[in-house]
Design an enzyme around this catalytic site. Structure first.
Site, PDB file in Angstrom:
ATOM      1  N   ASN A 147      15.778  -9.559  10.044  1.00  0.00           N
ATOM      2  CA  ASN A 147      17.360 -10.499   9.269  1.00  0.00           C
ATOM      3  C   ASN A 147      17.176 -10.896   8.278  1.00  0.00           C
ATOM      4  O   ASN A 147      18.548 -10.945   7.298  1.00  0.00           O
ATOM      5  CB  ASN A 147      17.039 -10.980  10.133  1.00  0.00           C
ATOM      6  CG  ASN A 147      15.693 -12.319  10.397  1.00  0.00           C
ATOM      7  OD1 ASN A 147      14.876 -12.531  10.002  1.00  0.00           O
ATOM      8  ND2 ASN A 147      15.868 -14.215  10.510  1.00  0.00           N
ATOM      9  N   GLU A 245       5.118 -17.436  11.106  1.00  0.00           N
ATOM     10  CA  GLU A 245       6.305 -17.994  10.860  1.00  0.00           C
ATOM     11  C   GLU A 245       6.939 -17.252  11.898  1.00  0.00           C
ATOM     12  O   GLU A 245       7.431 -16.226  11.964  1.00  0.00           O
ATOM     13  CB  GLU A 245       6.841 -17.294   9.022  1.00  0.00           C
ATOM     14  CG  GLU A 245       6.498 -18.001   8.554  1.00  0.00           C
ATOM     15  CD  GLU A 245       6.078 -19.152   7.946  1.00  0.00           C
ATOM     16  OE1 GLU A 245       6.849 -19.592   8.685  1.00  0.00           O
ATOM     17  OE2 GLU A 245       5.183 -19.696   7.138  1.00  0.00           O
ATOM     18  N   CYS A 279      16.560 -17.596  10.725  1.00  0.00           N
ATOM     19  CA  CYS A 279      14.958 -18.596  11.347  1.00  0.00           C
ATOM     20  C   CYS A 279      15.867 -19.851  11.198  1.00  0.00           C
ATOM     21  O   CYS A 279      15.536 -20.649  12.422  1.00  0.00           O
ATOM     22  CB  CYS A 279      13.822 -17.903  11.137  1.00  0.00           C
ATOM     23  SG  CYS A 279      13.960 -18.227   9.062  1.00  0.00           S
TER      24      CYS A 279
HETATM   25  P1  NAD Z   1       9.802  -9.165  15.842  1.00  0.00           P
HETATM   26  O1  NAD Z   1       8.727 -10.113  16.531  1.00  0.00           O
HETATM   27  O2  NAD Z   1      10.620  -8.585  17.514  1.00  0.00           O
HETATM   28  O3  NAD Z   1       9.619  -8.351  14.928  1.00  0.00           O
HETATM   29  C1  NAD Z   1       8.582  -8.387  14.103  1.00  0.00           C
HETATM   30  C2  NAD Z   1       7.792  -7.395  13.422  1.00  0.00           C
HETATM   31  O4  NAD Z   1       6.837  -8.060  14.109  1.00  0.00           O
HETATM   32  C3  NAD Z   1       8.107  -5.772  13.315  1.00  0.00           C
HETATM   33  O5  NAD Z   1       7.766  -5.514  12.055  1.00  0.00           O
HETATM   34  C4  NAD Z   1       7.927  -5.763  14.262  1.00  0.00           C
HETATM   35  O6  NAD Z   1       7.606  -3.895  14.585  1.00  0.00           O
HETATM   36  C5  NAD Z   1       6.099  -6.206  14.591  1.00  0.00           C
HETATM   37  N1  NAD Z   1       5.261  -5.705  15.396  1.00  0.00           N
HETATM   38  C6  NAD Z   1       6.156  -6.415  16.677  1.00  0.00           C
HETATM   39  N2  NAD Z   1       5.192  -6.262  18.291  1.00  0.00           N
HETATM   40  C7  NAD Z   1       4.259  -6.481  17.097  1.00  0.00           C
HETATM   41  C8  NAD Z   1       2.505  -6.789  17.980  1.00  0.00           C
HETATM   42  N3  NAD Z   1       2.459  -5.884  19.008  1.00  0.00           N
HETATM   43  N4  NAD Z   1       1.266  -6.746  16.655  1.00  0.00           N
HETATM   44  C9  NAD Z   1       2.040  -6.530  15.797  1.00  0.00           C
HETATM   45  N5  NAD Z   1       3.201  -6.842  14.648  1.00  0.00           N
HETATM   46  C10 NAD Z   1       4.623  -5.946  15.911  1.00  0.00           C
HETATM   47  O7  NAD Z   1      10.920  -9.730  15.156  1.00  0.00           O
HETATM   48  P2  NAD Z   1      12.628 -10.313  14.783  1.00  0.00           P
HETATM   49  O8  NAD Z   1      13.086  -9.493  15.839  1.00  0.00           O
HETATM   50  O9  NAD Z   1      11.721  -8.527  13.648  1.00  0.00           O
HETATM   51  O10 NAD Z   1      12.697 -10.821  13.748  1.00  0.00           O
HETATM   52  C11 NAD Z   1      13.076 -11.716  14.164  1.00  0.00           C
HETATM   53  C12 NAD Z   1      12.283 -13.437  14.512  1.00  0.00           C
HETATM   54  O11 NAD Z   1      11.834 -13.610  13.562  1.00  0.00           O
HETATM   55  C13 NAD Z   1      13.397 -14.197  15.252  1.00  0.00           C
HETATM   56  O12 NAD Z   1      13.111 -14.907  16.326  1.00  0.00           O
HETATM   57  C14 NAD Z   1      13.484 -15.199  14.129  1.00  0.00           C
HETATM   58  O13 NAD Z   1      14.075 -16.599  13.887  1.00  0.00           O
HETATM   59  C15 NAD Z   1      11.938 -15.044  13.392  1.00  0.00           C
HETATM   60  N6  NAD Z   1      12.756 -15.454  12.242  1.00  0.00           N
HETATM   61  C16 NAD Z   1      11.375 -16.478  11.418  1.00  0.00           C
HETATM   62  C17 NAD Z   1      11.257 -16.377  10.701  1.00  0.00           C
HETATM   63  C18 NAD Z   1      10.402 -17.821   9.609  1.00  0.00           C
HETATM   64  O14 NAD Z   1      10.346 -17.979   8.668  1.00  0.00           O
HETATM   65  N7  NAD Z   1       9.483 -18.363  10.640  1.00  0.00           N
HETATM   66  C19 NAD Z   1      11.894 -15.796   9.361  1.00  0.00           C
HETATM   67  C20 NAD Z   1      12.417 -14.937   9.536  1.00  0.00           C
HETATM   68  C21 NAD Z   1      13.033 -14.393  10.666  1.00  0.00           C
END
Ligand code: NAD
Length: 502
Positions: A147, A245, A279
């Site tokens: 995002n 995060e 987020c």
């Molecule tokens: P996601 O959890 O689907 O994926 C994030 C990353 O994790 C990707 O690179 C993915 O390939 C990887 N991943 C997936 N499964 C994994 C596993 N089992 N082990 C290791 N890596 C794995 O999230 P998304 O859809 O990419 O992002 C959206 C989410 O991120 C929303 O919930 C949003 O709120 C959150 N977000 C949080 C922050 C923050 O700073 N708190 C910032 C941005 C986004």
């Protein structure tokens, strides 16, 4: 020139990205499997000594050369962010410059925060010098979302590198091209550095999973709460430290003394910008009854005509993750079924890949639209009796990432009552653009902090060193040569110092 690691991909499987608005292909890369992950981590480990031994000044220069590379090629970079993530070019530019602010802050402040510090050893150990040395963990694995594909991973990568770690970065599979471009810019800016200071892995969650269990010394993850939990469980196998995060369901509070028009402006942007895929975007809004009607009028006037799209006229872009469109549709349908009213948009605003703004009122607090992260351009607006009720409802969530408060006189007092990692008073998400402020959530929004001094410290471990400067005859406490009279003297001193409460 340092390129991304040279270990040959051992898997023929490819991963491709496409423009979420048009479906046009952007690029394709090999999927990195566990063998390739191990090779890249080994290369990062080989580079770790060189990078750490460069010291604060040279690392700062390398990071600032990288910042200059990002800024001077920002147009090319933003065009790629726009193509792969879908956000408007101006929003991409805002993301890049905010990331560069953090990069520069981490580079400038690492020495001050992390250089060795002498501390008072206490009377009992007064013959010692006591020093805290902050040591880098070694190799940090960073896993990012799509995002904010630059700003969010950069919040870990910049601070981890400034603290003297090498980094292996696995960007989201939806924004692989952006992740690679960002890493390659570091190599272009620093051709004399060995390969492996900053490397990139490409692939889906499986590649991230291999990185978590590869033996890296720390994992910094940004993404959903569900994935964060899986990563924490996998990291527990080796007690690998994590910073997580994760997701949020951020609330805004509008008090009776708010500048209502300004609050509506800030909340409209916070909820709808980036197609609501933020987020720390506002998803719930609690408005004190006396200003509720005025607020709703100001808000609806601002969001009604926002246009999602992918051309220059669009106020925000498409939904980047196709599956998220279904989540938005489900939450809106559930809210309406639970008795809510849509005052802007409605169920037919969801037309993949675009979602027009949706504002819902009278949504019950137990509706999924209030309890779970929607991650779309939607907002629930709730009328409350007073600020106390607003605070209670805002805090009633399993998440606790960030929050915002709008009040002329009581902003700070209300902020202190909120259970969240950050609060913005009279603006939408200012804390995220202030590098000195730590960032991270409570509850199921995450563990640990990035950004600021806490962020730099988090990418190191304290090594405590106590050096005996001279021996005090007869006062060796940690020795079998200790005498009865030594202990009697210590007892007497202890009673004198602590035996009577003041
Ligand atoms: P996601 O959890 O689907 O994926 C994030 C990353 O994790 C990707 O690179 C993915 O390939 C990887 N991943 C997936 N499964 C994994 C596993 N089992 N082990 C290791 N890596 C794995 O999230 P998304 O859809 O990419 O992002 C959206 C989410 O991120 C929303 O919930 C949003 O709120 C959150 N977000 C949080 C922050 C923050 O700073 N708190 C910032 C941005 C986004």
């Amino acid at each position: 020139m340092t390129e991304t690691p040279t270990a040959t991909p051992s898997s023929a499987t490819m991963i491709a990205t496409a423009n979420p608005a048009t479906g046009e292909p952007v690029g394709s890369w090999p999927v990195d499997d566990a063998d390739r992950v191990a090779a890249v981590v080994a290369q990062a480990r080989r580079a770790a000594d060189t990078w750490r031994e460069l010291g604060f000044t040279e690392r700062k220069r390398a990071l600032q050369r990288w910042a200059a590379q990002l800024v001077s090629h920002a147009d090319e970079f933003c065009a790629l962010i726009h193509a792969e993530n879908g956000k408007p070019l101006d929003d991409a530019y805002l993301e890049v410059i905010t990331a560069v602010e953090h990069l520069n802050w981490a580079a400038e402040n690492a020495r001050r925060v992390l250089e060795p510090k002498r501390v008072w050893p206490g009377l009992m150990m007064a013959n010692h010098e006591a020093v805290i040395e902050q040591r880098p963990h070694g190799v940090v694995g960073v896993i990012g979302p799509w995002n904010y594909p630059v700003y969010t991973p950069n919040g870990s990568i910049a601070y981890a590198l400034a603290a003297g770690n090498t980094v292996v970065f696995k960007p989201s599979e939806l924004t692989t091209g952006v992740g690679r471009w960002y890493v390659e810019a570091f190599a272009k800016a620093n051709p004399a550095l060995p390969e492996g200071v900053l490397s990139v892995l490409t692939g889906p969650g499986e590649t991230g999973r291999a990185l978590v269990t590869s033996g890296v010394d720390m994992i910094a993850f940004t993404g959903s709460t569900a994935t964060g939990k899986r990563i924490m469980a996998a990291a527990a196998e080796r007690l690998t430290p994590v910073v997580l995060e994760c997701g949020g369901k951020d609330a805004a509070i509008v008090a009776e003394d708010a500048d209502v028009a300004a609050a509506a402006d800030a909340i409209a942007w916070s909820a709808m910008a980036n197609s609501g895929q933020t987020c720390v975007g506002t998803e719930r809004c609690y408005v004190v009854a006396s200003v509720y009607d005025q607020f709703l009028a100001e808000l609806t006037a601002r969001v009604r005509d926002l246009v999602p799209g992918s051309d220059g006229d669009a106020t925000y872009g498409p939904m980047t993750l196709p599956a998220q469109v279904d989540v938005v549709a489900e939450h809106v349908a559930a809210a309406l079924a639970d008795g809510a009213t849509a005052v802007v948009g409605g169920a037919d605003s969801v037309r993949a890949p675009f979602v027009r703004p949706i504002v819902l009122v009278d949504v019950p607090e137990d509706s999924v639209a209030v309890r779970e992260e929607t991650f779309g351009p939607t907002l629930t607006v709730h009328k409350v009796r007073d600020v106390a009720e607003a605070i209670r409802l805002a805090n009633d969530s399993r998440y606790g990432l960030a929050s915002s408060v709008f009040s002329r006189k009581r902003g700070m007092a209300i902020a202190r009552e909120l259970r969240a990692g950050a609060t913005s008073v009279n603006s939408p998400a200012a804390y995220a653009a202030i590098p000195a402020l730590p960032f991270g959530g409570v509850g199921e929004s995450g563990v640990g902090r990035i950004h600021g001094e806490a962020g730099l410290l988090g990418f190191t471990r304290p090594h405590s060193i106590a050096r005996q400067r001279f021996a005090i005859p007869g006062m060796a406490l940690q020795s079998f040569a200790r005498t009865d009279s030594t202990l009697a003297t210590v007892k007497k001193l202890t009673v004198r110092r602590f035996g009577r409460a003041k």
